[in-house]
Design a protein around this motif. Structure first.
Motif, PDB file in Angstrom:
ATOM      1  N   ILE A  95      86.489   5.461  33.598  1.00  9.50           N
ATOM      2  CA  ILE A  95      85.714   4.225  33.788  1.00  9.50           C
ATOM      3  C   ILE A  95      86.608   3.081  34.268  1.00  9.50           C
ATOM      4  O   ILE A  95      86.203   1.923  34.256  1.00  9.50           O
ATOM      5  N   SER A 102      83.396   8.885  26.687  1.00 11.30           N
ATOM      6  CA  SER A 102      83.534  10.181  26.018  1.00 11.30           C
ATOM      7  C   SER A 102      82.510  11.190  26.533  1.00 11.30           C
ATOM      8  O   SER A 102      81.441  10.828  27.019  1.00 11.30           O
ATOM      9  N   SER A 129      82.617   1.483  28.396  1.00 10.18           N
ATOM     10  CA  SER A 129      81.496   1.255  29.313  1.00 10.18           C
ATOM     11  C   SER A 129      80.293   0.612  28.604  1.00 10.18           C
ATOM     12  O   SER A 129      79.376   0.134  29.267  1.00 10.18           O
ATOM     13  N   GLN A 132      78.310   4.168  24.271  1.00  9.39           N
ATOM     14  CA  GLN A 132      78.178   4.518  22.859  1.00  9.39           C
ATOM     15  C   GLN A 132      77.432   3.411  22.096  1.00  9.39           C
ATOM     16  O   GLN A 132      76.595   3.695  21.232  1.00  9.39           O
ATOM     17  N   LEU A 152      86.778  -4.625  31.272  1.00  9.60           N
ATOM     18  CA  LEU A 152      85.854  -3.572  30.819  1.00  9.60           C
ATOM     19  C   LEU A 152      84.777  -4.185  29.935  1.00  9.60           C
ATOM     20  O   LEU A 152      83.588  -3.859  30.053  1.00  9.60           O
ATOM     21  N   GLY A 173      88.730  -8.414  22.186  1.00  7.08           N
ATOM     22  CA  GLY A 173      89.812  -8.609  21.223  1.00  7.08           C
ATOM     23  C   GLY A 173      90.354  -7.292  20.716  1.00  7.08           C
ATOM     24  O   GLY A 173      90.009  -6.224  21.228  1.00  7.08           O
ATOM     25  N   THR A 191      86.485   4.634  18.936  1.00  5.51           N
ATOM     26  CA  THR A 191      86.462   5.562  20.079  1.00  5.51           C
ATOM     27  C   THR A 191      87.786   5.566  20.855  1.00  5.51           C
ATOM     28  O   THR A 191      87.834   5.975  22.004  1.00  5.51           O
ATOM     29  N   CYS A 192      88.855   5.080  20.181  1.00  2.00           N
ATOM     30  CA  CYS A 192      90.213   5.243  20.694  1.00  2.00           C
ATOM     31  C   CYS A 192      91.033   5.654  19.466  1.00  2.00           C
ATOM     32  O   CYS A 192      90.618   5.384  18.341  1.00  2.00           O
ATOM     33  N   VAL A 244      91.665   8.559  24.144  1.00  2.00           N
ATOM     34  CA  VAL A 244      92.689   7.636  24.638  1.00  2.00           C
ATOM     35  C   VAL A 244      93.251   6.900  23.415  1.00  2.00           C
ATOM     36  O   VAL A 244      92.555   6.706  22.422  1.00  2.00           O
TER      37      VAL A 244
END
Ligand code: SAH
Length: 253
Positions: A95, A102, A129, A132, A152, A173, A191-192, A244
């Motif tokens: 992205i 994901s 993106s 989620q 992003l 942030g 999600t990281c 990631v």
């Protein structure tokens, strides 16, 4: 009278020909446009249907609310235009800024592990993106999401706004610190991948809340579910994953 009658007929035939002709031409333009952009709405509904059946349901995600959300959210509108045709593939996709959306199965699995109910409040770390967050917004009323890469976050904000996901609040942030003013959260999804569980996220978890988080280094990560019950923390490992890394002052540079 007869002359007027036949003239009327000619005019009528002419008008019919023009209308039919124009109709056909604009139909062609529509078809070409669709073929060019790959955006026939019905075909995306069908693609999401097979995505849910073949990649998600068959692998064991059964929560009807999660399946409904995965069918409903237009995943293709959250990926860059140039790779839109691959939006429902069984894989993560780039992205920009070295980040990825994901794989559909992982989004569904993590959402199911959160075990959410409508009135609950959820925090996501790593907006990316915005996909989620949109899936979460189909299931609960309040979604908070934090993204560290400003461009992003801005794209995600406008995608979510345009598609009507007004219940999602996006902040730019470092998600390592959570979102203190909005805590406690019934669910937190990261999600990281940080190396270890960030203590502020555990603090901001409500009693009975669930934190779903990948932890580890670039090569070995585990997806964990952390539960807070009677003030105690219980953690269980679900499966090996590759996300990631979490970046910023507490993560990879
Ligand atoms: N959930 C996203 C995919 C996220 S990829 C989606 O549905 O598209 C992971 C995201 O986490 C990336 O956008 C990355 O920039 C972000 N990220 C990494 N470290 C972060 C941090 N410390 N705080 C907030 N976001 C972070």
């Amino acid at each position: 009278m007869r002359i007027w009658g036949s003239r009327f007929l000619v005019v009528l035939l002419f008008v019919t020909w023009i209308v039919a002709g124009c109709g056909e031409r604009s139909g062609e333009v529509e078809r070409n446009r669709s073929a060019h952009s790959g955006e026939v709405p019905d075909s995306w509904v069908a693609r999401r249907e097979s995505m849910v059946r073949d990649q998600i349901w068959r692998r064991g995600v059964q929560d009807p609310e999660v399946l409904r959300a995965m069918r409903a959210v237009p995943r293709h509108l959250f990926v860059p235009q140039s790779i839109r045709g691959r939006a429902c593939d069984d894989t993560p996709l780039p992205i920009g800024y070295d980040q990825t959306i994901s794989q559909p199965y992982i989004v569904a699995l993590m959402t199911e592990l959160l075990d959410l109910e409508r009135g609950e409040r959820v925090l996501e770390v790593g907006t990316g993106s915005g996909y989620q967050a949109a899936v979460l917004a189909m299931i609960v009323d309040s979604v908070y999401t934090i993204e560290i890469i400003e461009p992003l976050a801005r794209v995600a904000m406008s995608t979510l706004e345009e598609l009507g996901y007004h219940r999602v609040r996006v902040r730019i942030g470092d998600g390592y610190a959570g979102w203190e003013e909005a805590a406690p959260f019934d669910g937190i999804i990261v999600t990281c991948a940080p190396r270890d569980i960030p203590p502020p996220l555990v603090d901001q978890l409500a009693e009975g809340g669930r934190l779903v988080i990948p932890c580890g280094d670039l090569w070995h990560q585990e997806l964990l579910v952390v539960e807070k019950k009677d003030g105690e923390i219980r953690r269980k490992s679900v499966l090996p994953v590759r996300f990631v890394p979490l970046i910023g002052p507490h993560g990879e540079e």
